[in-house]
Every structure is written in structure tokens, then in C-alpha cells.
Scaffold this active site. Structure first.
Site, PDB file in Angstrom:
ATOM      1  N   ARG A 121       0.815  -1.234   0.000  1.00 33.33           N
ATOM      2  CA  ARG A 121       0.000   0.000   0.000  1.00 33.33           C
ATOM      3  C   ARG A 121       0.838   1.269   0.000  1.00 33.33           C
ATOM      4  O   ARG A 121       0.397   2.338   0.407  1.00 33.33           O
ATOM      5  CB  ARG A 121      -0.970   0.026   1.178  1.00 33.33           C
ATOM      6  N   LYS A 143       3.657  11.666 -11.208  1.00 38.28           N
ATOM      7  CA  LYS A 143       2.834  10.770 -12.033  1.00 38.28           C
ATOM      8  C   LYS A 143       3.633   9.487 -12.248  1.00 38.28           C
ATOM      9  O   LYS A 143       4.751   9.513 -12.740  1.00 38.28           O
ATOM     10  CB  LYS A 143       2.524  11.417 -13.393  1.00 38.28           C
ATOM     11  N   GLU A 185      11.670  19.064 -24.737  1.00 31.41           N
ATOM     12  CA  GLU A 185      10.829  19.318 -23.559  1.00 31.41           C
ATOM     13  C   GLU A 185      11.307  20.582 -22.832  1.00 31.41           C
ATOM     14  O   GLU A 185      10.499  21.321 -22.251  1.00 31.41           O
ATOM     15  CB  GLU A 185      10.849  18.127 -22.594  1.00 31.41           C
ATOM     16  N   LYS A 227       8.076  23.201 -13.514  1.00 26.33           N
ATOM     17  CA  LYS A 227       7.191  22.050 -13.342  1.00 26.33           C
ATOM     18  C   LYS A 227       6.665  22.008 -11.909  1.00 26.33           C
ATOM     19  O   LYS A 227       5.487  21.728 -11.673  1.00 26.33           O
ATOM     20  CB  LYS A 227       7.892  20.738 -13.705  1.00 26.33           C
ATOM     21  N   GLU A 237      -3.824  17.256 -11.675  1.00 24.34           N
ATOM     22  CA  GLU A 237      -4.108  17.525 -13.078  1.00 24.34           C
ATOM     23  C   GLU A 237      -5.563  17.884 -13.366  1.00 24.34           C
ATOM     24  O   GLU A 237      -6.260  17.235 -14.139  1.00 24.34           O
ATOM     25  CB  GLU A 237      -3.732  16.296 -13.929  1.00 24.34           C
ATOM     26  N   ARG A 241      -2.033  22.037 -15.203  1.00 22.11           N
ATOM     27  CA  ARG A 241      -1.016  21.094 -15.645  1.00 22.11           C
ATOM     28  C   ARG A 241      -1.093  20.839 -17.147  1.00 22.11           C
ATOM     29  O   ARG A 241      -0.122  20.404 -17.758  1.00 22.11           O
ATOM     30  CB  ARG A 241      -1.154  19.782 -14.841  1.00 22.11           C
ATOM     31  N   ASN A 245       1.244  20.166 -21.754  1.00 21.98           N
ATOM     32  CA  ASN A 245       0.942  19.389 -22.963  1.00 21.98           C
ATOM     33  C   ASN A 245       1.208  20.188 -24.228  1.00 21.98           C
ATOM     34  O   ASN A 245       0.874  19.741 -25.324  1.00 21.98           O
ATOM     35  CB  ASN A 245      -0.527  18.956 -22.970  1.00 21.98           C
ATOM     36  N   HIS A 248       2.085  18.623 -27.527  1.00 23.57           N
ATOM     37  CA  HIS A 248       1.914  17.181 -27.351  1.00 23.57           C
ATOM     38  C   HIS A 248       0.702  16.607 -28.080  1.00 23.57           C
ATOM     39  O   HIS A 248       0.670  15.407 -28.350  1.00 23.57           O
ATOM     40  CB  HIS A 248       1.835  16.830 -25.866  1.00 23.57           C
ATOM     41  N   HIS A 252       1.945  13.779 -30.136  1.00 24.95           N
ATOM     42  CA  HIS A 252       1.569  12.430 -29.720  1.00 24.95           C
ATOM     43  C   HIS A 252       0.978  11.640 -30.881  1.00 24.95           C
ATOM     44  O   HIS A 252       1.306  10.469 -31.102  1.00 24.95           O
ATOM     45  CB  HIS A 252       0.523  12.543 -28.617  1.00 24.95           C
ATOM     46  N   HIS A 265       9.898  10.279 -28.563  1.00 26.24           N
ATOM     47  CA  HIS A 265       8.889  11.199 -28.030  1.00 26.24           C
ATOM     48  C   HIS A 265       9.264  12.681 -28.217  1.00 26.24           C
ATOM     49  O   HIS A 265       8.489  13.461 -28.775  1.00 26.24           O
ATOM     50  CB  HIS A 265       8.631  10.873 -26.560  1.00 26.24           C
TER      51      HIS A 265
HETATM   52  N1  LIG Z   1       5.615  10.551 -15.266  1.00 21.88           N
HETATM   53  C1  LIG Z   1       5.618  11.594 -16.082  1.00 21.88           C
HETATM   54  O1  LIG Z   1       5.170  12.701 -15.711  1.00 21.88           O
HETATM   55  C2  LIG Z   1       6.186  11.435 -17.454  1.00 21.88           C
HETATM   56  C3  LIG Z   1       6.432  12.557 -18.244  1.00 21.88           C
HETATM   57  C4  LIG Z   1       7.021  12.370 -19.498  1.00 21.88           C
HETATM   58  C5  LIG Z   1       7.364  11.093 -19.917  1.00 21.88           C
HETATM   59  N2  LIG Z   1       7.102  10.007 -19.121  1.00 21.88           N
HETATM   60  C6  LIG Z   1       7.465   8.643 -19.543  1.00 21.88           C
HETATM   61  O2  LIG Z   1       8.877   8.592 -19.685  1.00 21.88           O
HETATM   62  C7  LIG Z   1       9.203   7.543 -20.580  1.00 21.88           C
HETATM   63  C8  LIG Z   1      10.307   8.007 -21.509  1.00 21.88           C
HETATM   64  O3  LIG Z   1      11.443   8.298 -20.742  1.00 21.88           O
HETATM   65  P1  LIG Z   1      12.903   8.457 -21.393  1.00 21.88           P
HETATM   66  O4  LIG Z   1      12.814   9.335 -22.563  1.00 21.88           O
HETATM   67  O5  LIG Z   1      13.796   8.791 -20.282  1.00 21.88           O
HETATM   68  O6  LIG Z   1      13.183   7.009 -21.995  1.00 21.88           O
HETATM   69  P2  LIG Z   1      13.903   5.687 -21.394  1.00 21.88           P
HETATM   70  O7  LIG Z   1      13.658   5.565 -19.956  1.00 21.88           O
HETATM   71  O8  LIG Z   1      13.492   4.578 -22.263  1.00 21.88           O
HETATM   72  O9  LIG Z   1      15.442   6.006 -21.631  1.00 21.88           O
HETATM   73  C9  LIG Z   1      15.935   6.149 -22.948  1.00 21.88           C
HETATM   74  C10 LIG Z   1      17.147   5.246 -23.193  1.00 21.88           C
HETATM   75  O10 LIG Z   1      18.289   5.811 -22.568  1.00 21.88           O
HETATM   76  C11 LIG Z   1      18.943   4.820 -21.768  1.00 21.88           C
HETATM   77  N3  LIG Z   1      19.614   5.561 -20.708  1.00 21.88           N
HETATM   78  C12 LIG Z   1      19.044   6.150 -19.630  1.00 21.88           C
HETATM   79  N4  LIG Z   1      19.948   6.883 -18.982  1.00 21.88           N
HETATM   80  C13 LIG Z   1      21.121   6.745 -19.626  1.00 21.88           C
HETATM   81  C14 LIG Z   1      22.415   7.273 -19.434  1.00 21.88           C
HETATM   82  N5  LIG Z   1      22.666   8.163 -18.462  1.00 21.88           N
HETATM   83  N6  LIG Z   1      23.386   6.915 -20.290  1.00 21.88           N
HETATM   84  C15 LIG Z   1      23.118   6.076 -21.324  1.00 21.88           C
HETATM   85  N7  LIG Z   1      21.912   5.569 -21.577  1.00 21.88           N
HETATM   86  C16 LIG Z   1      20.922   5.892 -20.724  1.00 21.88           C
HETATM   87  C17 LIG Z   1      17.842   3.908 -21.340  1.00 21.88           C
HETATM   88  O11 LIG Z   1      18.345   2.650 -20.951  1.00 21.88           O
HETATM   89  C18 LIG Z   1      16.997   3.839 -22.608  1.00 21.88           C
HETATM   90  O12 LIG Z   1      17.529   2.912 -23.509  1.00 21.88           O
HETATM   91  C19 LIG Z   1       7.914   7.147 -21.279  1.00 21.88           C
HETATM   92  O13 LIG Z   1       7.476   5.914 -20.781  1.00 21.88           O
HETATM   93  C20 LIG Z   1       6.935   8.245 -20.878  1.00 21.88           C
HETATM   94  O14 LIG Z   1       5.608   7.778 -20.795  1.00 21.88           O
HETATM   95  C21 LIG Z   1       6.530  10.166 -17.910  1.00 21.88           C
HETATM   96 ZN   LIG Z   2       6.592  14.964 -23.360  1.00 19.67          ZN
END
Ligand SMILES: NC(=O)c1ccc[n+]([C@@H]2O[C@H](COP(=O)([O-])OP(=O)(O)OC[C@H]3O[C@@H](n4cnc5c(N)ncnc54)[C@H](O)[C@@H]3O)[C@@H](O)[C@H]2O)c1
Ligand SMILES: [Zn+2]
Length: 359
Positions: A121, A143, A185, A227, A237, A241, A245, A248, A252, A265
Site C-alpha cells: 500500500r 505521475k 521538452e 514544473k 491535473e 497542468r 501538454n 503534445h 503524440h 517522443h
Molecule cells: N511521469 C511523467 O510525468 C512522465 C512525463 C514524461 C514522460 N514520461 C514517460 O517517460 C518515458 C520516456 O522516458 P525516457 O525518454 O527517459 O526514456 P527511457 O527511460 O526509455 O530512456 C531512454 C534510453 O536511454 C537509456 N539511458 C538512460 N539513462 C542513460 C544514461 N545516463 N546513459 C546512457 N543511456 C541511458 C535507457 O536505458 C533507454 O535505452 C515514457 O514511458 C513516458 O511515458 C513520464
Molecule cells: Zn513529453
């Protein structure tokens, strides 16, 4: 070290930003009152690069450490992987006095955060984001989510971390493409929320591209502040918030239609922002030279602003499925000049016509 505090009453926490901060993680956890076993959730790529430093720091601060690896990739941000994390947490004997450390990009952060929100929990968790996207966006705001076969991020929770530790040096190993996608971003914050930050990015574009530590830390700090402000006013949200977007809605849709990894992305968001800026000029909300500045900054970060060829009917479908469209209209985020946003209610058809996409 720079510190940004996210003020959410009893769920408040600090974001620590600087170069070479990983060795201070253990002490940071101690000062947040964390105890017991630290379960480091990470993937093989990031574990190989930073796992040892993180474990050494946690050990020397007196924590027991367990490492839980999940496979690398968005396609593993699902319930099967989540279950394997629960198994490993039970196996490692984690109790409610223990905590999770999410070490990696947004995929690891989202999944490990959701595991923390739900295991027993809810147990505390700490974010150690290692991609630019995770440092400026996903690790802040609480999130957490996993994907469902029917859509991204459909299963999740609002759950705040106890600490976010951002070591900008970890970006040095990030693939260039991921770094530039993260810059999209960063630009988003400037266009939607802070015109002087946008101007700062224009001046510092070369330093940012060269990943100069001071500049990078200042930029990440400003994104986290922006942020945090938005999240403080709108934790769950309900409205504000939405400003995050910006770019996006179309981004998206294009990301989905362009097919797996042909656009990551941030690249899709860059195109979405360029389209949004042009749409806002057409609607009289910004001037042509605002659009020119936006296109130029994105270009200087190596981000293409040319949309992929897509079919009108498919794009319309994707826009209709967007969970941000309610009652047939889309809350489209507009830029008023640079640095201020507004919400326009547009039908998917109106938006398509304004975008000039789909022939
Ligand atoms: N929670 C939120 O508010 C929120 C906001 C935006 C995006 N997201 C989510 O984030 C995700 C995308 O995140 P991302 O772009 O970080 O992608 P990711 O986590 O897939 O990382 C991208 C790649 O970089 C590699 N990597 C990470 N750090 C590294 C480093 N320091 N050196 C070398 N390689 C490294 C990872 O292994 C991966 O292959 C999506 O699932 C999206 O839905 C969430
Ligand atoms: Zn984004």
C-alpha cells in the site's frame, strides 16, 4: 548543488541538482529519514554505468541494498515487468520501512514509482533520473504509470517521491538522439511558461549542445522550478497542468502514427510544437517572428520540424483517441507570443485543417 523544493504539504520534497551528485545519494536518503533496505530498480544499460556508484553510496550510508533489473525499453513498461518487480521486492524481504530507488530514464522512473505506490500500500521512493527527459519532466510531479496493451500510461497513480537526485554528469553517456529529444521538452517550458527562459536558451544554445555542466544544471533547475510551480497548483491535473501538454496533441498523434522509434517522443514533440506555433500565428495568438524564433531554436538543437507523411483519416482517428479530447473537442494548448499559454477548444477537424497535415 542547486535545490528546488516541491511544496505539497506533507508530500513535499527536494530536487537536488548538480554535477557529480551520485556519491551523495546515500546521505541524501538518510537526511530524508529513509531507513532499511534500498531496492535499486534499474535496467542493464544504466546499471552497468551507474549501479556501482549508487550502491556504494547507499552502503556507506548504512543501507542494505538489493538491485532489481528490468529490461530496457518502453515495451517492458507493463504489468508483467511490474509483477517481476513485486516478486523481487518480496524476495529481497522489503518491508514498509524500506524504500525503492528508481535509477534510469522515464521508463524505469514510471514503473518503479508505480511499484512503490502500490507495494504494501505504498513504500517511499527516490528518483535518480538519468535521461534529460526524466530530469526535466518525468521524475518531477508524481505521475507514475505502466502501459496497457490498449494504451500508454493507462494504469497508474499520483505518488510523490521523497527525493529527486539529478546528477547532470550522467547525461554524458546518454545517446545524442535522446539528449536532443530531451531538449525539446526544455524548449516547451520556455514557450508555454517563461519567455525569458526561452531567450536564455537562445543565448546558451551552444553551451547546452556542448553539455556544459553549469549551464545544464541551470537549465534543468529552471525546468524543475516551472514544473514544480505547475504541480504545486495542480497536483492531480485538474487544469493548469495542461500547459505542459504544449506541442503534445499533434506530437503524440504523429509519434503513434510514425511507427515504432522512427520518431522518439521528444522529436515528435518538437514537430508538434512547430505545428502549434504556426497554428497560433494563424489564429493571431503569436507573430510570425515568434514562430521563426521557435523554429530556429529547435533547429539549433538538431530537432527536425518537418512532419512525417500521414493520412488524414489516421490522424483524425489518433486525435479522437487522445485521452485529452473530451466531448468531441480538444483542449489545444496555444502559445500567446512566447512564454504564455492559453487553452483553445478545437474540434479534431478544425485542428487538422489549421495544421495543414494529411494532405
Ligand atoms: N511521469 C511523467 O510525468 C512522465 C512525463 C514524461 C514522460 N514520461 C514517460 O517517460 C518515458 C520516456 O522516458 P525516457 O525518454 O527517459 O526514456 P527511457 O527511460 O526509455 O530512456 C531512454 C534510453 O536511454 C537509456 N539511458 C538512460 N539513462 C542513460 C544514461 N545516463 N546513459 C546512457 N543511456 C541511458 C535507457 O536505458 C533507454 O535505452 C515514457 O514511458 C513516458 O511515458 C513520464
Ligand atoms: Zn513529453
Amino acid at each position: 548543488m542547486k535545490v528546488v523544493t516541491v511544496n505539497l504539504g506533507e508530500n513535499s520534497y527536494d530536487i537536488r541538482i548538480g554535477s557529480g551528485l551520485l556519491p551523495s545519494l546515500g546521505q541524501g536518503c538518510v537526511s530524508c529519514g529513509l531507513t532499511g533496505t534500498a531496492a535499486v530498480v534499474t535496467n542493464p544499460t544504466v546499471n552497468a554505468l551507474y549501479g556501482d556508484a549508487v550502491r556504494a553510496s547507499l552502503h556507506s550510508a548504512g543501507f542494505s541494498v538489493a538491485t532489481i533489473e528490468i529490461p530496457d525499453g518502453e515495451e517492458f513498461k507493463n504489468s508483467a515487468t511490474l509483477n517481476s518487480v513485486y516478486d523481487a521486492l518480496i524476495e529481497a524481504g522489503l518491508d514498509r520501512k524500506s524504500f525503492i530507488v528508481a535509477l534510469g530514464g522515464g521508463v524505469v522512473g514510471d514503473l518503479a514509482g508505480f511499484a512503490a505506490a502500490t507495494f504494501l500500500r505504498g513504500i517511499p521512493f527516490v528518483q535518480v533520473p538519468t535521461t534529460l527527459l526524466a530530469q526535466v519532466d518525468s521524475s518531477v510531479g508524481g505521475k507514475t504509470a505502466i502501459d496497457h496493451p490498449r494504451g500508454k500510461n493507462l494504469i497508474g497513480a499520483f505518488y510523490q517521491p521523497r527525493l529527486v537526485l539529478i546528477d547532470v554528469e550522467t547525461l554524458s553517456t546518454l545517446p545524442r538522439r535522446e539528449y536532443c529529444a530531451g531538449l525539446a521538452e526544455v524548449v516547451k517550458y520556455g514557450i508555454a511558461l517563461d519567455g525569458s527562459f526561452f531567450a536564455f536558451l537562445e543565448q546558451q544554445a551552444d553551451a547546452l549542445l556542448a553539455m556544459e555542466g553549469e549551464c545544464l544544471a541551470a537549465v534543468i533547475k529552471r525546468c524543475c522550478e516551472l514544473k514544480a510551480q505547475v504541480v504545486e497548483l495542480d497536483e492531480k491535473e485538474a487544469g493548469l497542468r495542461e500547459s505542459l501538454n504544449y506541442g503534445h496533441t499533434l506530437g503524440h498523434a504523429l509519434e503513434t502514427l510514425a511507427g515504432y522509434r522512427s520518431l522518439v517522443h521528444g522529436e515528435a514533440v518538437a514537430i508538434g510544437m512547430a505545428l502549434a506555433a504556426r497554428i497560433c500565428a494563424l489564429r493571431g495568438e503569436c507573430r510570425d517572428d515568434d514562430v521563426a524564433r521557435i523554429l530556429k531554436l529547435l533547429g539549433s538543437f538538431g530537432l527536425s520540424v518537418t512532419p512525417p507523411a500521414v493520412e488524414r483519416s489516421q490522424l483524425l482517428d489518433a486525435l479522437l483517441k487522445d485521452k485529452k479530447s473530451r466531448g468531441g473537442s480538444i483542449n489545444f494548448i496555444c502559445n500567446q507570443g512566447i512564454g504564455k499559454y492559453a487553452v483553445a477548444k478545437l474540434s479534431p477537424e478544425e485542428l487538422l485543417a489549421l495544421s495543414g497535415l494529411g494532405g
